[in-house]
Design an enzyme around this catalytic site. Structure first.
Site, PDB file in Angstrom:
ATOM      1  N   HIS A 157       0.806  -1.228   0.000  1.00 14.31           N
ATOM      2  CA  HIS A 157       0.000   0.000   0.000  1.00 14.31           C
ATOM      3  C   HIS A 157       0.842   1.283   0.000  1.00 14.31           C
ATOM      4  O   HIS A 157       0.555   2.230   0.735  1.00 14.31           O
ATOM      5  CB  HIS A 157      -0.961  -0.005   1.200  1.00 14.31           C
ATOM      6  CG  HIS A 157      -2.010  -1.079   1.127  1.00 14.31           C
ATOM      7  ND1 HIS A 157      -2.426  -1.647  -0.036  1.00 14.31           N
ATOM      8  CD2 HIS A 157      -2.743  -1.695   2.118  1.00 14.31           C
ATOM      9  CE1 HIS A 157      -3.366  -2.560   0.211  1.00 14.31           C
ATOM     10  NE2 HIS A 157      -3.565  -2.611   1.507  1.00 14.31           N
ATOM     11  N   HIS A 231      -9.646   2.013   0.044  1.00 14.68           N
ATOM     12  CA  HIS A 231      -9.556   0.957   1.056  1.00 14.68           C
ATOM     13  C   HIS A 231     -10.666   1.083   2.109  1.00 14.68           C
ATOM     14  O   HIS A 231     -10.420   0.849   3.302  1.00 14.68           O
ATOM     15  CB  HIS A 231      -8.169   0.994   1.706  1.00 14.68           C
ATOM     16  CG  HIS A 231      -7.685  -0.338   2.189  1.00 14.68           C
ATOM     17  ND1 HIS A 231      -8.262  -0.990   3.262  1.00 14.68           N
ATOM     18  CD2 HIS A 231      -6.707  -1.141   1.755  1.00 14.68           C
ATOM     19  CE1 HIS A 231      -7.622  -2.136   3.461  1.00 14.68           C
ATOM     20  NE2 HIS A 231      -6.678  -2.257   2.551  1.00 14.68           N
ATOM     21  N   GLU A 372     -11.102  -3.773  -3.112  1.00 17.57           N
ATOM     22  CA  GLU A 372     -10.016  -2.968  -3.669  1.00 17.57           C
ATOM     23  C   GLU A 372      -9.885  -3.279  -5.158  1.00 17.57           C
ATOM     24  O   GLU A 372      -9.239  -4.245  -5.540  1.00 17.57           O
ATOM     25  CB  GLU A 372      -8.718  -3.271  -2.912  1.00 17.57           C
ATOM     26  CG  GLU A 372      -8.823  -2.996  -1.425  1.00 17.57           C
ATOM     27  CD  GLU A 372      -7.753  -3.720  -0.615  1.00 17.57           C
ATOM     28  OE1 GLU A 372      -6.561  -3.504  -0.853  1.00 17.57           O
ATOM     29  OE2 GLU A 372      -8.116  -4.530   0.255  1.00 17.57           O
TER      30      GLU A 372
HETATM   31  C1  GLA Z   1      -5.144  -5.245   2.094  1.00 24.30           C
HETATM   32  C2  GLA Z   1      -4.247  -6.402   2.139  1.00 24.30           C
HETATM   33  C3  GLA Z   1      -4.418  -7.111   3.428  1.00 24.30           C
HETATM   34  C4  GLA Z   1      -4.157  -6.160   4.574  1.00 24.30           C
HETATM   35  C5  GLA Z   1      -5.089  -5.002   4.488  1.00 24.30           C
HETATM   36  C6  GLA Z   1      -4.800  -4.001   5.571  1.00 24.30           C
HETATM   37  O1  GLA Z   1      -6.439  -5.621   1.891  1.00 24.30           O
HETATM   38  O2  GLA Z   1      -4.421  -7.282   1.052  1.00 24.30           O
HETATM   39  O3  GLA Z   1      -3.534  -8.192   3.494  1.00 24.30           O
HETATM   40  O4  GLA Z   1      -2.852  -5.682   4.520  1.00 24.30           O
HETATM   41  O5  GLA Z   1      -4.985  -4.403   3.229  1.00 24.30           O
HETATM   42  O6  GLA Z   1      -4.765  -4.554   6.830  1.00 24.30           O
END
Ligand code: GLA
Length: 408
Positions: A157, A231, A372
């Protein structure tokens, strides 16, 4: 999709009352003996329909003194979304259930400090690269770039200080069909290890048809990977109301990208047939979530990228159907469409109750899910995946639509 809620109905009752009063109390009378017929009563002006609006208030101050704002977007139906320019975070989103009652369907905090201190990307814009890049490095045009490793040896991220932790410049946008806010950010050459100065905008539009449209646009002065996403953690029963196990989900994907430990893809596009990742027919999220399928064990539940079925003949820059989810007790539905080829569906497996949310309830494991829409994880190291490299002179453009509705 219903577009009316209690609010317009109340207004129309008020309008009728005004109209009735106008006719009885304000009837003009003809002067006695004048012989002229009375002038027709002027009909009272129809009340203006509620207009979408954007209002600004303070959301606090960061430790370095930077002021942070909160924007309240309201559409003509009274659907309301609050967004802060810290991380472009959607702080709340209130949509109607089958009785017309508004409920907040995203996880989050009331205070800026809580987002700064410890948030698992609640509601945020994540980038430059949403999801993981294996080994926190990639090679482009013969040069290897080393990124911030913030998820074991991988980058996740955007790195340590991704777009979710930046203060964006917010500007309300005038739109006829909804309330809209544009967020802009410049990410410097070398930011978290990524090459090129990236000018990024994300525009949220809350339409009068109860859809949230998210438009992403970026330009760069050097080739660089870009994979930005939203997100938000959704629970259509309401934030803090139990788990999402009972939501019934349909994902329009025949394939997914299997992962190894650390959730880095193998590079294969595997069929969902016969696996707990087969959501081609509507299925409760909780039905197979504790399966011992090795992929489910690696993810601790769902934390995978689905390869969206691209409708034959649909151009790559058009919206394709991604998923539909229904929450049976409230009747709330969410349909998602996107120009992105992939979907990371994350079932909130890392939530453990230590985050206490807006209504003072702990966010337990699987209290929400994230949708996402994105390119596939680790694309810069995966020659068989669609490219995420954006080059100077060609804009990065992406759009995702979240349509809220109800079914009775
Ligand atoms: C995304 C990732 C997860 C986790 C979340 C945040 O969805 O794929 O593995 O890192 O973000 O906690």
């Amino acid at each position: 999709m219903p577009t009316s809620t209690a609010r317009p109905r109340l207004l129309s009752v008020a309008a009728l009352a005004v109209a009735a009063f106008g006719l009885t109390a304000c009837q003009p009378t003809a002067p006695a003996g004048s012989g002229t017929p009375p002038a027709a009563p002027t009909p009272p002006a129809a009340p203006a329909p509620p207009k979408p609006s954007v209002a600004k208030s303070s959301f606090g101050t960061l430790a370095d003194g930077t002021a942070v704002d909160l924007y309240t977007l309201t559409n003509a139906n009274g659907v309301e979304m609050r967004v802060t320019n810290y991380g472009g975070i959607i702080v709340s989103l209130k949509v109607p259930d089958k009785t017309g009652a508004l409920g907040d369907v995203v996880l989050g905090f009331n205070r800026l400090e809580d987002y700064v201190k410890d948030s698992p990307y609640f509601g945020a814009i994540v980038g430059r690269y949403g999801n993981r890049i294996g080994g926190a490095k990639f090679t482009l045009d013969g040069k290897t770039y080393t990124l911030s490793a913030n998820d074991g040896v991988n980058t996740l991220h955007g790195g340590r200080k991704g777009f979710d932790k930046q203060v964006w410049t917010a500007t309300p946008v005038d739109k006829a069909d909804g309330a809209s806010l544009q967020l802009a950010l410049t990410s410097k050459d070398g930011d978290e290890g990524y090459p090129g100065t990236l000018h990024m905008t994300v525009t949220y539009t809350l339409t009068d048809a109860n859809a949230l449209v998210v438009d992403y646009k970026a330009s760069t002065d050097k080739a660089t990977p870009v994979n930005v996403t939203q997100h938000s953690y959704f629970n259509l029963a309401g934030e803090g109301v139990g788990t999402i196990d009972g939501h019934v989900m349909q994902i329009h994907a025949d394939r997914y990208t299997p992962v190894v430990k650390g959730l880095i893809p193998t590079g294969e596009l595997a069929k969902v047939d016969g696996t707990p990742l087969d959501f081609r027919t509507p299925t409760a999220i909780g039905a197979r979530i504790t399966s011992t399928d090795p992929q489910m064990v690696l993810g601790g539940g769902y934390d995978h990228n689905w390869v969206i079925n691209w409708p034959p003949g649909l151009a790559a820059d058009k919206l394709a159907p991604v998923l539909r989810v229904v929450e049976p007790t409230t009747g709330r539905t969410l349909e998602v469409e996107s120009t992105e080829p992939g979907l990371q569906f994350y079932s909130g497996n890392f939530l453990d109750g230590h985050h206490v949310g807006k209504s003072n309830r702990p966010y337990v494991k699987r209290a929400a899910f994230c949708i996402e829409t994105q390119h596939f994880p680790d694309s810069p190291n995966q020659p068989n995946f669609p490219t995420t490299i954006v080059k100077p002179g060609t804009d990065y453009l992406s759009q995702t639509v979240f349509r809220f509705g109800v079914e009775k």
